[in-house]
Design a protein around this motif. Structure first.
Motif, PDB file in Angstrom:
ATOM      1  N   UNK A  52       0.652   3.907  19.332  1.00  0.00           N
ATOM      2  CA  UNK A  52       0.933   4.237  17.933  1.00  0.00           C
ATOM      3  C   UNK A  52       2.351   3.870  17.523  1.00  0.00           C
ATOM      4  N   UNK A  53       3.157   3.494  18.501  1.00  0.00           N
ATOM      5  CA  UNK A  53       4.496   3.017  18.159  1.00  0.00           C
ATOM      6  C   UNK A  53       4.433   1.639  17.501  1.00  0.00           C
ATOM      7  N   UNK A  54       3.285   0.979  17.628  1.00  0.00           N
ATOM      8  CA  UNK A  54       3.105  -0.326  16.993  1.00  0.00           C
ATOM      9  C   UNK A  54       2.102  -0.184  15.854  1.00  0.00           C
ATOM     10  N   UNK A  55       2.111  -1.150  14.985  1.00  0.00           N
ATOM     11  CA  UNK A  55       1.144  -1.130  13.897  1.00  0.00           C
ATOM     12  C   UNK A  55      -0.229  -1.562  14.417  1.00  0.00           C
ATOM     13  N   UNK A  56      -1.251  -0.982  13.880  1.00  0.00           N
ATOM     14  CA  UNK A  56      -2.610  -1.437  14.173  1.00  0.00           C
ATOM     15  C   UNK A  56      -2.738  -2.883  13.668  1.00  0.00           C
ATOM     16  N   UNK A  57      -3.087  -3.829  14.527  1.00  0.00           N
ATOM     17  CA  UNK A  57      -3.174  -5.224  14.068  1.00  0.00           C
ATOM     18  C   UNK A  57      -4.559  -5.629  13.598  1.00  0.00           C
ATOM     19  N   UNK A  58      -5.502  -4.721  13.571  1.00  0.00           N
ATOM     20  CA  UNK A  58      -6.898  -5.090  13.343  1.00  0.00           C
ATOM     21  C   UNK A  58      -7.374  -4.699  11.945  1.00  0.00           C
ATOM     22  N   UNK A  59      -8.176  -5.572  11.378  1.00  0.00           N
ATOM     23  CA  UNK A  59      -8.754  -5.284  10.077  1.00  0.00           C
ATOM     24  C   UNK A  59      -7.785  -5.631   8.964  1.00  0.00           C
ATOM     25  N   UNK A  60      -7.928  -4.926   7.853  1.00  0.00           N
ATOM     26  CA  UNK A  60      -7.173  -5.252   6.655  1.00  0.00           C
ATOM     27  C   UNK A  60      -6.333  -4.063   6.207  1.00  0.00           C
ATOM     28  N   UNK A  61      -5.178  -4.335   5.643  1.00  0.00           N
ATOM     29  CA  UNK A  61      -4.313  -3.227   5.213  1.00  0.00           C
ATOM     30  C   UNK A  61      -4.839  -2.560   3.935  1.00  0.00           C
ATOM     31  N   UNK A  62      -4.616  -1.264   3.852  1.00  0.00           N
ATOM     32  CA  UNK A  62      -5.059  -0.513   2.673  1.00  0.00           C
ATOM     33  C   UNK A  62      -4.058  -0.676   1.528  1.00  0.00           C
ATOM     34  N   UNK A  63      -4.581  -0.557   0.323  1.00  0.00           N
ATOM     35  CA  UNK A  63      -3.728  -0.641  -0.867  1.00  0.00           C
ATOM     36  C   UNK A  63      -4.472  -0.014  -2.043  1.00  0.00           C
ATOM     37  N   UNK A  64      -3.713   0.447  -3.029  1.00  0.00           N
ATOM     38  CA  UNK A  64      -4.285   0.853  -4.321  1.00  0.00           C
ATOM     39  C   UNK A  64      -4.204  -0.331  -5.259  1.00  0.00           C
ATOM     40  N   UNK A  65      -5.307  -0.637  -5.900  1.00  0.00           N
ATOM     41  CA  UNK A  65      -5.318  -1.774  -6.821  1.00  0.00           C
ATOM     42  C   UNK A  65      -4.682  -1.419  -8.158  1.00  0.00           C
ATOM     43  N   UNK A  66      -4.965  -0.212  -8.633  1.00  0.00           N
ATOM     44  CA  UNK A  66      -4.450   0.182  -9.943  1.00  0.00           C
ATOM     45  C   UNK A  66      -2.944   0.430  -9.870  1.00  0.00           C
ATOM     46  N   UNK A  67      -2.295   0.273 -10.994  1.00  0.00           N
ATOM     47  CA  UNK A  67      -0.862   0.547 -11.052  1.00  0.00           C
ATOM     48  C   UNK A  67      -0.569   2.046 -10.985  1.00  0.00           C
ATOM     49  N   UNK A  68      -1.589   2.880 -11.165  1.00  0.00           N
ATOM     50  CA  UNK A  68      -1.382   4.324 -11.213  1.00  0.00           C
ATOM     51  C   UNK A  68      -2.420   5.065 -10.369  1.00  0.00           C
ATOM     52  N   UNK A  69      -1.985   6.159  -9.790  1.00  0.00           N
ATOM     53  CA  UNK A  69      -2.864   7.079  -9.058  1.00  0.00           C
ATOM     54  C   UNK A  69      -2.696   8.452  -9.706  1.00  0.00           C
ATOM     55  N   UNK A  70      -3.778   9.190  -9.847  1.00  0.00           N
ATOM     56  CA  UNK A  70      -3.694  10.569 -10.321  1.00  0.00           C
ATOM     57  C   UNK A  70      -4.041  11.528  -9.203  1.00  0.00           C
ATOM     58  N   UNK A  71      -3.337  12.658  -9.154  1.00  0.00           N
ATOM     59  CA  UNK A  71      -3.650  13.663  -8.132  1.00  0.00           C
ATOM     60  C   UNK A  71      -3.662  15.050  -8.766  1.00  0.00           C
ATOM     61  N   UNK A  72      -4.226  15.980  -8.025  1.00  0.00           N
ATOM     62  CA  UNK A  72      -4.340  17.361  -8.500  1.00  0.00           C
ATOM     63  C   UNK A  72      -3.906  18.306  -7.387  1.00  0.00           C
ATOM     64  N   UNK A  73      -3.515  19.502  -7.779  1.00  0.00           N
ATOM     65  CA  UNK A  73      -3.249  20.560  -6.808  1.00  0.00           C
ATOM     66  C   UNK A  73      -4.326  21.623  -6.923  1.00  0.00           C
TER      67      UNK A  73
END
Ligand code: ZN
Length: 320
Positions: A52-73
């Motif tokens: 875990x000291x290294x980055x996972x090299x497999x698959x594709x990196x995650x990202x948010x496509x939208x310029x905005x994220x909404x969250x709730x508490x």
């Protein structure tokens, strides 16, 4: 359990066959699945602490496509932290990332914003593949249903498209059940843990980052009191390198223009609990898998990452 063993074996095979290197400190959460892997594969689930000291090299990196994220508490917040205090803490935690400027030009802000959509009744981690959702932050006062309640401080579970890495949903749980009290004070009481540090670290997971090898990073896997409230140069490199100030995000398919700002959760917003729920993963640094429990024929990836009090991480997968 079989799946856990299979994933662990795959992870070990990957670790043996391929060199793990990390030119920079920060890491992105990855789908962990290569093109020919069967559904459910996550080559990086079950990595041990060294891996875990290294980055996972497999698959594709995650990202948010939208310029905005909404969250709730979740509206009850915690017996230890009021809703109003929690709102302040998490607003600042997300702004610590989203107000980052990426050069001496003050206009070069990162191209992701995070908006608070208000309190909700639901405190369940989950994602509805067909109906409205919320990206919820919930305090667990009465129990911690993941492993290592004494040392795990927070856990963020994200859902994503395993074929592209686009994120769909992120829910955060804060462990208010462990014996050490949560503090929001600028002078940390003896024996307490710093909620703003936890919040800023978990906010990084919401944005798609995994654990960094840089020991001074907010995204380092082990908690440090107070100093995780602000970003290190490594964290800044991460957020600026993914959500670029030219309004693109870096994906496996190349630079992708952000969709115009709409913080509405995927498929619409609801304060009620969604139909599908998950207990998420356990412990720290679980870099993602394609959940075999998805109720939809459309596979949705699931990853759960957290922050631990001690430098002691368990090999586990969130798929059991
Ligand atoms: Zn973490």
């Amino acid at each position: 359990m079989e799946l856990r063993n299979t994933l662990f074996a795959l992870a070990l095979a990957g670790a043996t066959l391929g060199p793990i290197s990390n030119a920079h400190g920060f890491c992105r959460t990855m789908t962990g699945r290569e093109a020919n892997d069967p559904p459910g594969t996550n080559r990086c689930a079950g990595w041990n602490e060294r891996e875990q000291r290294a980055c996972c090299p497999y698959g594709k990196p995650l990202y948010w496509k939208n310029a905005c994220i909404g969250y709730s508490l979740q509206k009850d917040a915690s017996r230890q932290v009021s809703l109003a205090d929690a709102e302040r803490v998490f607003t600042r935690a997300f702004e610590t990332w989203t107000k980052t400027t990426c050069s001496s030009d003050a206009a070069s802000r990162v191209s992701i914003q995070v908006s608070y959509l208000g309190p909700v009744a639901c405190g369940t981690v989950g994602y509805d593949t067909d109906g409205p959702n919320q990206n919820v932050i919930v305090f667990r006062d009465s129990s911690w249903d993941h492993m290592d309640a004494s040392n795990t401080l927070g856990l963020t579970t994200v859902r994503y498209d395993p074929t592209t890495g686009e994120m769909f949903d992120a829910d955060m749980e804060i462990n208010a059940y462990q014996r050490r009290p949560l503090s929001i004070a600028d002078s940390l009481p003896s024996g307490a843990v710093d909620l703003p540090s936890i919040a800023t670290h978990e906010a990084g997971h919401v944005l798609g980052f995994a654990h960094s090898s840089a020991e001074d990073a907010t995204m380092f896997a082990s908690y440090r009191a107070m100093t995780m409230r602000d970003l290190s140069p490594d964290d800044t490199s991460g957020i600026c390198g993914v959500y670029k100030s030219d309004q693109t995000r870096v994906t496996a398919a190349g630079p992708l223009p952000a969709d115009s700002c709409d913080p509405t959760p995927r498929h619409g917003y609801t304060g009620a609990c969604v139909s599908e729920s998950s207990s998420g993963g356990g412990g720290c640094s679980v870099p993602g898998d394609d959940s075999p429990r998805s109720p939809s024929p459309i596979a949705v990836g699931l990853s759960a990452l957290g922050l631990v009090l001690l430098r002691r991480m368990r090999a586990t997968t969130s798929a059991d």
